[in-house]
Design a protein around this motif. Structure first.
Motif: not given
Length: 445
Positions: A139-156, A230-239
Motif C-alpha cells: 500500500l501507498e498513502f499520503y500523510i499530511f499536516k494539513q489537507y483542506d480547501q485552503s491547501g495542503y502541507e505534507p509531512t515531507w 499525532r494531529g496528522l491526516l493519513a489518506t488512502f485516497m488514490t489521487k
C-alpha cells in the motif's frame, strides 16, 4: 485462537473495550465498541446485532434503497459474529482490543453481499481445486499536516522516494507505524517515502487465505488512527494531489497446492519458470481486467491514477519484471514465485479487490484460458494492440455487470447491491459543479 487465549489477553492487558469491526461495501470501516463484560458474556459467542440498513449506505452516508431490501423490507437486524483468530490488543487505543466480524442473518446464514463473505466464497472455490492462496497488498498513502480547501502541507517535501535524508525527517512516523503494526501481527518488510510530497509506501508480510485481506483492512485503519493521534491526516485516497503521484495497492499473490505445499505457479522445466496453471491464472486476470477495475478502483477519484507513463497501468498487459504492465511477474522463483497485479488503487476494499482477482484467475484456470505473450523489449504503454483499462468508474461498472463469469463467482446479489451504491456515487458527482469548471469557464463565457 480460542476464547481461553482471548480471555488471557484481556486479563494481561487490562482490556475494557473490544471493538467489533468489519469493512462494508462502501469501503468504510464500521465498528461497535463493546464493554468487555458484555463481550465475554454474550458477544463472543452469540454476536451483536447490526442494522442491515447500513449496508445500503454510500460514501456520503446517503441511504441507497436499491442497494438493499428498501423500506418495504423493514431493514431488520443482522448479527456481527466475531472471528476469534483476528482478536488483537491495539496499543494505540486506551485499554482496547479489536476483532473482525462476519455478518450473519438472525437465522444464522452468512450475509452474501458482505465483502468478507464474498471473498470467502471465492476462496472456497479455490479450495475445491486443491489450491490455497497467499498474498499481501503493498500500500501507498499520503500523510499530511494539513489537507483542506485552503491547501495542503505534507509531512515531507519533494519527490525523493527512498531518500535516507527525507526518511530521516519522518523517522518517528515510520517507527511508530512499523512498531504499531507489528503489535497487531502485521510485520513490515520495508517502509519508505514514495514519489510524492508526504507519500509513503509500506510492504507487509504475506498471509494465507482471508488473512491477507484482514491484514490490509487492519493496516489502513491502524495507520489512519495512529496518525490522527499525532494531529496528522493519513489518506488512502488514490489521487489526493493534481499532477502528482497517485497511491496504488499492488497485490502480490500466489497459489499453493494444498496437499504438497508446493508453489502452484512454479515450473522448474519452463523457460521462464512459470507453470501452465500460472499462465491460465494470468490469462483470467487479463480477460476480466475491466470488470476487476470496478472493485480494484472503486471510486471516481481512482481513475486519475490509471494513466500512461506514471508507473501505474493504463492497458491490459503482463510482463516479466515489467512495472509498466498491469501484471508484473517478479524475478523470484521456486516457492517464492508470485504475481504482482498493479491495477488496484489504495482506496480499494481489500476483500472485494482480492475476491475479484482470485475469481478472475480461477476462471482462467478452469477454462484453461491461454495467456498472450508477455511484453518484452517494448514500451507497454505504447502497445496499440493492448486493450485499454476503463477510463472511469462508469465504464468499469458496465464491464462488471456484463461479465457473467465474474458475477457467478462474486454473486449476483452482491454485484447488484455494489453497483447500486456506486451508481449513486456517480450520479451525485454528475450533479456537482467542480472547482475546475468554475476556474475554467466563469470568466470566459
Amino acid at each position: 485462537m480460542n476464547m481461553d487465549t482471548i480471555n488471557r489477553l484481556i486479563e494481561e492487558n487490562d482490556i475494557e473495550i473490544v471493538r467489533v469491526v468489519f469493512n462494508d461495501n462502501a469501503n468504510v470501516a464500521r465498528a461497535r465498541n463493546i464493554p468487555v463484560k458484555f463481550f465475554r458474556d454474550t458477544v463472543a459467542e452469540k454476536g451483536v446485532q447490526y442494522p442491515s440498513a447500513m449496508l445500503s449506505v454510500d460514501t456520503s452516508a446517503n441511504f441507497v434503497l436499491s442497494a438493499g431490501a428498501g423500506f418495504s423490507g423493514g431493514y431488520g437486524s443482522w448479527l456481527l459474529k466475531i472471528d476469534p483468530g483476528t482478536f488483537k490488543v491495539i496499543p494505540w487505543a486506551k485499554k482496547s482490543a479489536r476483532v473482525i466480524a462476519d455478518l450473519y442473518t438472525l437465522e444464522g446464514e452468512p450475509v452474501n453481499v458482505a465483502p468478507r463473505s464474498v471473498l470467502k466464497r471465492v476462496l472456497n472455490e479455490l479450495d475445491r481445486e486443491g489450491l490455497k492462496t497467499y498474498g499481501a497488498a503493498e500500500l501507498e498513502f499520503y500523510i499530511f499536516k494539513q489537507y483542506d480547501q485552503s491547501g495542503y502541507e505534507p509531512t515531507w517535501t519533494g519527490l525523493q522516494c527512498y531518500s535516507e535524508v527525507k526518511q530521516g525527517e519522518v523517522d518517528d512516523i515510520l517507527y511508530d507505524i512499523t512498531v504499531g503494526l507489528a503489535a497487531v501481527g502485521i510485520h513490515v518488510e520495508a517502509a519508505n517515502t514514495e514519489y510524492g510530497p508526504g507519500q509513503f509506501e509500506i510492504s507487509m508480510n504475506p498471509q494465507w487465505g482471508v488473512g491477507q485481506a484482514d491484514a490490509a483492512f487492519t493496516f489502513k485503519s491502524a495507520i489512519k488512527e495512529m496518525m490522527a493521534q499525532r494531529g496528522l491526516l493519513a489518506t488512502f485516497m488514490t489521487k489526493p494531489l493534481t499532477g502528482l503521484s497517485g497511491s496504488g495497492s499492488h497485490f502480490h499473490h500466489s497459489l499453493y497446492d494444498k496437499e504438497t505445499g508446493q508453489n502452484a505457479f512454479y515450473d522448474a522445466n519452463a523457460a521462464d519458470g512459470l507453470s501452465d496453471l500460472a499462465r491460465h491464472f494470468i490469462a483470467g486476470q487479463l480477460y476480466h481486467a475491466k470488470a476487476i477495475s470496478a472493485l480494484a478502483n472503486p471510486t471516481i477519484n481512482s481513475y486519475h491514477r490509471l494513466r500512461p507513463y506514471t508507473f501505474a497501468p493504463s492497458n491490459v498487459t503482463w510482463g516479466l519484471e515489467n512495472r509498466m504492465c498491469m501484471i508484473r511477474v517478479p524475478g523470484a522463483r521456486g516457492q517464492g514465485t508470485h504475481l504482482e497485479n498493479r491495477l488496484p488503487g489504495a482506496d480499494m476494499n481489500p476483500y472485494l479487490m482480492m475476491a475479484a482477482m482470485y475469481a478472475a484467475g480461477l476462471d482462467g484456470i478452469r477454462r484453461k484460458l491461454p495467456a498472450p505473450a508477455p511484453v518484452e523489449n517494448q514500451d507497454a504503454y505504447a502497445l496499440s494492440s493492448a486493450p485499454s483499462l476503463p477510463r472511469d468508474l462508469g465504464e468499469a461498472l458496465a464491464a462488471l455487470n456484463a461479465d457473467d463469469e465474474l458475477i457467478e463467482y462474486l454473486g449476483a446479489d452482491f454485484v447488484q447491491s455494489y453497483s447500486a451504491l456506486k451508481m449513486n456515487e456517480l450520479n451525485r458527482f454528475a450533479d456537482h459543479v467542480t472547482d475546475w469548471e468554475i476556474r475554467e469557464y466563469r470568466e470566459l463565457f
